[in-house]
Design an enzyme around this catalytic site. Structure first.
Site, PDB file in Angstrom:
ATOM      1  N   SER A 260       0.859  -1.196   0.000  1.00 46.02           N
ATOM      2  CA  SER A 260       0.000   0.000   0.000  1.00 46.02           C
ATOM      3  C   SER A 260       0.885   1.233   0.000  1.00 46.02           C
ATOM      4  CB  SER A 260      -0.879   0.000   1.253  1.00 46.02           C
ATOM      5  OG  SER A 260      -1.490   1.271   1.431  1.00 46.02           O
TER       6      SER A 260
ATOM      7  N   TYR B 222      -1.140  -0.575  10.298  1.00 41.90           N
ATOM      8  CA  TYR B 222      -1.287  -0.898   8.870  1.00 41.90           C
ATOM      9  C   TYR B 222      -0.065  -0.383   8.102  1.00 41.90           C
ATOM     10  CZ  TYR B 222      -3.580  -1.200   4.247  1.00 41.90           C
ATOM     11  OH  TYR B 222      -3.904  -1.504   2.947  1.00 41.90           O
TER      12      TYR B 222
END
Ligand code: NDP
Length: 256
Positions: free
Chosen positions: A145, A158
């Site tokens: 990501s 995350y």
């Protein structure tokens, strides 16, 4: 073998029943690969397998929670028996998130995000290594990501898992080059999938995302699956250890 075909190749895509993983299964199958996938929901998995059969794709699947090493071990055993001990392509796609401020996370939430996003990559790659090596030409792609490159309000855990995945890919690329296994990571910005439906349906948040994105929109899952498939093609044979952003220009937009 054509430089632009995956005919005769075998692939494992984790988390292929929805979103980016689903698009990757279809992209690889369209290019000729034989694909195995997994998810935790048996009913949805069977539904997808039926749809793919109807489309003429060769896709099989297993129920597997990628955050559990014993279940991943079982998955790789299944893959090994279906593909005769050889795997050309491993796509580590499974990932999840709980979006909070750092001070609000519990220890259980930390462990869940770590095991689902990062540890799953480590275990799957380690367990699949003998199969990837045996195939002669292996390619691993991690679905990371842009949260692993810069701060985006997705949460620090995350971000940490995705940053670690990018570095893990670089290390594996160097360590496993001698086994003819290439390892890359792909780093998307907001992509319209079930994972982020709830955030993108908030108009105000969507406007913020769009305003920071040079291409002025979130992405589609098939705009990620195309680069993932490319990285697995013989045409990409000299590309390894890279982190490639699929982000409409977001990560280079210093002064929007
Ligand atoms: P979705 O939630 O839409 O799909 C996730 C898929 O993975 C489903 O098939 C789901 O099935 C499966 N899955 C989830 N957890 C597990 C698990 N523990 N074990 C096995 N299968 C699992 O997610 P996306 O397609 O959006 O995300 C895919 C990847 O892309 C993730 O790594 C995510 O971090 C990354 N990403 C996504 C972005 C986005 O904006 N969408 C942006 C940047 C990165 P089931 O739940 O039934 O198990």
């Amino acid at each position: 073998i054509s430089r632009w075909s995956l005919a005769g190749m075998t692939a494992l895509v984790t988390g292929g029943t929805r979103g980016i993983g689903y698009a990757v299964v279809e992209e690889l199958a369209e290019l000729g690969a034989i694909v195995h996938t997994c998810s935790r929901n048996e009913a949805e998995l069977n539904q997808r397998l039926q749809e793919w059969r109807a489309k003429g794709f060769t896709v099989t699947g297993s129920v597997c929670d990628a955050s559990s090493r014993p279940q991943l071990q079982q998955l790789i055993e299944t893959v090994s028996s279906i593909f005769n001990g050889k795997l050309n392509i491993l796509i580590n796609n499974v990932g999840t998130n709980i979006q909070k401020l750092t001070m609000e996370y519990t220890a259980e939430e930390y462990s869940m995000i770590m095991s689902t996003n990062l540890e799953s990559c480590y275990h799957t790659s380690q367990l699949a290594h003998p199969l990837l090596k045996a195939s002669g030409h292996g390619s691993i792609v991690f679905i990371s990501s842009v949260a692993g490159l810069v701060h985006i309000y997705a949460g620090s855990i995350y971000g940490a898992t995705k940053g670690a995945m990018n570095q893990f890919a670089k290390n594996l690329a160097c360590e496993w080059a001698k086994d003819d296994i290439r390892v890359n990571s792909v780093a998307p910005w907001y992509i319209k999938t079930s994972l982020v439906e709830h955030v993108l349906s908030d108009k105000e948040f969507l406007n913020k995302v769009v305003s920071r994105t040079p291409l002025k929109r979130p992405g589609e899952a098939n705009e990620v699956s195309s680069i993932v498939a490319f990285l697995c093609l013989p045409a990409a044979s000299y590309i390894t250890g890279q982190t490639i952003a699929v982000d409409g220009g977001f990560s280079v937009n210093g002064f929007p």
